[in-house]
Design a protein around this motif. Sequence first.
Motif, PDB file in Angstrom:
ATOM      1  N   PRO B 101      30.550 -60.534  39.664  1.00  0.00           N
ATOM      2  CA  PRO B 101      31.361 -59.279  39.918  1.00  0.00           C
ATOM      3  C   PRO B 101      30.498 -57.851  39.234  1.00  0.00           C
ATOM      4  CG  PRO B 101      32.727 -60.625  38.956  1.00  0.00           C
ATOM      5  CD  PRO B 101      31.380 -61.515  39.215  1.00  0.00           C
ATOM      6  N   ILE B 102      30.213 -58.101  38.111  1.00  0.00           N
ATOM      7  CA  ILE B 102      29.634 -56.918  37.297  1.00  0.00           C
ATOM      8  C   ILE B 102      28.347 -56.767  37.721  1.00  0.00           C
ATOM      9  CG2 ILE B 102      28.905 -56.141  35.033  1.00  0.00           C
ATOM     10  CD1 ILE B 102      31.955 -56.758  35.196  1.00  0.00           C
ATOM     11  N   PHE B 103      27.258 -57.688  38.277  1.00  0.00           N
ATOM     12  CA  PHE B 103      26.140 -57.400  38.931  1.00  0.00           C
ATOM     13  C   PHE B 103      26.194 -56.753  40.105  1.00  0.00           C
ATOM     14  CE2 PHE B 103      22.924 -58.513  41.922  1.00  0.00           C
ATOM     15  CZ  PHE B 103      21.819 -58.219  41.408  1.00  0.00           C
ATOM     16  N   GLN B 104      27.249 -57.236  41.108  1.00  0.00           N
ATOM     17  CA  GLN B 104      27.409 -56.476  42.286  1.00  0.00           C
ATOM     18  C   GLN B 104      27.886 -55.037  42.025  1.00  0.00           C
ATOM     19  OE1 GLN B 104      30.448 -59.484  43.785  1.00  0.00           O
ATOM     20  NE2 GLN B 104      28.852 -60.998  44.407  1.00  0.00           N
ATOM     21  N   LEU B 105      28.592 -54.726  40.926  1.00  0.00           N
ATOM     22  CA  LEU B 105      28.994 -53.559  40.724  1.00  0.00           C
ATOM     23  C   LEU B 105      27.925 -52.698  40.525  1.00  0.00           C
ATOM     24  CD1 LEU B 105      31.407 -51.488  39.885  1.00  0.00           C
ATOM     25  CD2 LEU B 105      31.363 -52.286  37.569  1.00  0.00           C
ATOM     26  N   LYS B 106      27.066 -53.282  39.327  1.00  0.00           N
ATOM     27  CA  LYS B 106      25.605 -52.686  38.848  1.00  0.00           C
ATOM     28  C   LYS B 106      24.975 -52.055  40.186  1.00  0.00           C
ATOM     29  CE  LYS B 106      21.792 -53.343  36.079  1.00  0.00           C
ATOM     30  NZ  LYS B 106      20.792 -54.269  35.319  1.00  0.00           N
ATOM     31  N   MET B 107      24.687 -52.979  41.257  1.00  0.00           N
ATOM     32  CA  MET B 107      23.981 -52.667  42.154  1.00  0.00           C
ATOM     33  C   MET B 107      24.501 -51.564  43.139  1.00  0.00           C
ATOM     34  SD  MET B 107      21.160 -54.320  42.101  1.00  0.00           S
ATOM     35  CE  MET B 107      21.335 -54.227  40.317  1.00  0.00           C
ATOM     36  N   LEU B 149      24.766 -38.546  35.551  1.00  0.00           N
ATOM     37  CA  LEU B 149      24.684 -39.261  34.127  1.00  0.00           C
ATOM     38  C   LEU B 149      25.500 -40.440  33.753  1.00  0.00           C
ATOM     39  CD1 LEU B 149      24.432 -36.047  31.567  1.00  0.00           C
ATOM     40  CD2 LEU B 149      22.692 -38.102  31.975  1.00  0.00           C
ATOM     41  N   LEU B 150      26.890 -39.979  34.373  1.00  0.00           N
ATOM     42  CA  LEU B 150      27.900 -41.118  34.422  1.00  0.00           C
ATOM     43  C   LEU B 150      27.422 -42.437  34.899  1.00  0.00           C
ATOM     44  CD1 LEU B 150      31.223 -39.076  34.799  1.00  0.00           C
ATOM     45  CD2 LEU B 150      30.424 -40.251  32.588  1.00  0.00           C
ATOM     46  N   LEU B 151      26.947 -42.028  36.351  1.00  0.00           N
ATOM     47  CA  LEU B 151      26.371 -43.480  37.093  1.00  0.00           C
ATOM     48  C   LEU B 151      25.340 -44.182  36.273  1.00  0.00           C
ATOM     49  CD1 LEU B 151      26.111 -41.924  40.669  1.00  0.00           C
ATOM     50  CD2 LEU B 151      27.788 -43.813  40.006  1.00  0.00           C
ATOM     51  N   TRP B 152      24.376 -43.600  35.673  1.00  0.00           N
ATOM     52  CA  TRP B 152      23.150 -44.452  34.881  1.00  0.00           C
ATOM     53  C   TRP B 152      23.864 -44.827  33.664  1.00  0.00           C
ATOM     54  CZ3 TRP B 152      18.865 -45.498  37.337  1.00  0.00           C
ATOM     55  CH2 TRP B 152      18.252 -44.733  38.297  1.00  0.00           C
ATOM     56  N   VAL B 153      24.442 -44.399  33.120  1.00  0.00           N
ATOM     57  CA  VAL B 153      25.425 -44.857  32.081  1.00  0.00           C
ATOM     58  C   VAL B 153      26.055 -46.325  32.277  1.00  0.00           C
ATOM     59  CG1 VAL B 153      27.292 -44.745  29.975  1.00  0.00           C
ATOM     60  CG2 VAL B 153      25.316 -42.961  30.330  1.00  0.00           C
ATOM     61  N   GLY B 154      26.687 -46.106  33.399  1.00  0.00           N
ATOM     62  CA  GLY B 154      27.593 -47.225  34.057  1.00  0.00           C
ATOM     63  C   GLY B 154      26.450 -48.268  34.417  1.00  0.00           C
ATOM     64  N   ILE B 155      25.208 -47.992  34.827  1.00  0.00           N
ATOM     65  CA  ILE B 155      24.456 -49.292  35.198  1.00  0.00           C
ATOM     66  C   ILE B 155      23.829 -49.837  33.868  1.00  0.00           C
ATOM     67  CG2 ILE B 155      22.086 -49.515  36.049  1.00  0.00           C
ATOM     68  CD1 ILE B 155      22.508 -47.173  38.104  1.00  0.00           C
ATOM     69  N   VAL B 156      23.622 -49.003  32.780  1.00  0.00           N
ATOM     70  CA  VAL B 156      23.322 -49.701  31.666  1.00  0.00           C
ATOM     71  C   VAL B 156      24.416 -50.467  31.012  1.00  0.00           C
ATOM     72  CG1 VAL B 156      22.589 -49.364  29.228  1.00  0.00           C
ATOM     73  CG2 VAL B 156      21.538 -47.992  30.920  1.00  0.00           C
ATOM     74  N   PHE B 157      25.657 -50.225  31.036  1.00  0.00           N
ATOM     75  CA  PHE B 157      26.662 -50.930  30.488  1.00  0.00           C
ATOM     76  C   PHE B 157      26.850 -52.086  31.388  1.00  0.00           C
ATOM     77  CE2 PHE B 157      29.570 -48.691  27.409  1.00  0.00           C
ATOM     78  CZ  PHE B 157      28.686 -47.844  26.798  1.00  0.00           C
TER      79      PHE B 157
END
Lengths: 118, 168
Positions: B101-107, B149-157
Motif C-alpha cells: 500500500p505504501i508503494f501504491q501511495l508513492k505512485m 515540496l510536500l508531495l516530493w517530501v512525501g515521495i521520499v518518505f
Amino acid sequence: MELDALLRSLEATSIATAIRENDFLFPWVESVHVLAITLVVGSIAIIDLRLLGLASLDRALTRLTANVLPCTWTAFAVAAISGALLFASNATVTHTIPIFRQSSSFWHSPVSTWRCFI
Amino acid sequence: MRTQSLDQFCAWLEQTPLSQTIQTTAWIVPTVQTVHILAIAAVMGSVLMIDLRLLGILAREQSLARVSERFRPFIWWTLPILLATGMLMIIGEPVRSLENPIFQLKMALLIAAIAATLSYQIPLGRDRAFWEVTSSRRGVARVIAIVSLLLWVGIVFAGRWIAYFDNS
C-alpha cells in the motif's frame, strides 16, 4: 574497553531506547535522514557543477553560494542530528560495520571543501 | 489494493529470467538502489531551488523563467532514470513493491507531483512573466510551491516506508 562502555551508555539513553523500541520512530528518523541526504547532495551538486563550469554560468558564484549553501548546511545539520540518533539507537552494533566507519570518515573531506566558501 | 490478477502478474513476473537474475545476483539491488537515490537527490535539489524561487525566498534577482529553465532539465531527465531503476527493483521483488500500500501511495504522490510541476511550467512556457504579473498569480505560485515540496517530501518518505510494510 572504554569505547564499548561509552557506546553502551549511549544506547541506554532514553532517546536511543525510544528509537530502538518504538515501531515507528526508527523509520520516521530514517526518512528524515534520507530526505536530508538527498538535499545535501542535490544542493551541493549545483555548486559543484558551477565550479566545474558546467551549469549556472549566468550567475556569479558568490550569488549562487549565498542562495544554495544555507540549504546545504541546514540539510547537513538535519542529516547529522538524525544520523546521530540512528547511530545511538544501535550504537554497539553500528560501530562494528566497516562501511559505516568509512562513511563517517569520508564526510570530513566534503566539510573541509565547503569551508572554503564560508 | 490487492487483486487476484495483480497476484497472478506478480507470480509471473517473479519467475521471469530477469527477475531471477536480480534476485540471485547480490550486487544488483544495492547498485540500483544507489543510482535511484542519487537520482532522487538531483530531483530534490532542483525542485527545492525552483520551489524556493516560486515562494520568492531565493534568487529574486533572477526571473522565475530563468531559474525554472536552469533546473527543469534535471527534473525531466532524471525521471526516466528513476523509472528505470525503480522498475528493476519492482521486477526483482514484485510482491514487496506492487502489492504494498505504501508503494501504491508513492505512485499516487508521484503523479500528483508531476501534475504540480506541469501546473507552473506549462503557463511559464507560454508566457515567461506569467507568475509575476499580478499578486493573485504570485499567491497561486506560492501555493503550488508548497504543495509541490510536500508531495516530493512525501515521495521520499514513502520510498523509505515501503521497507517497513513488508507484505511479501
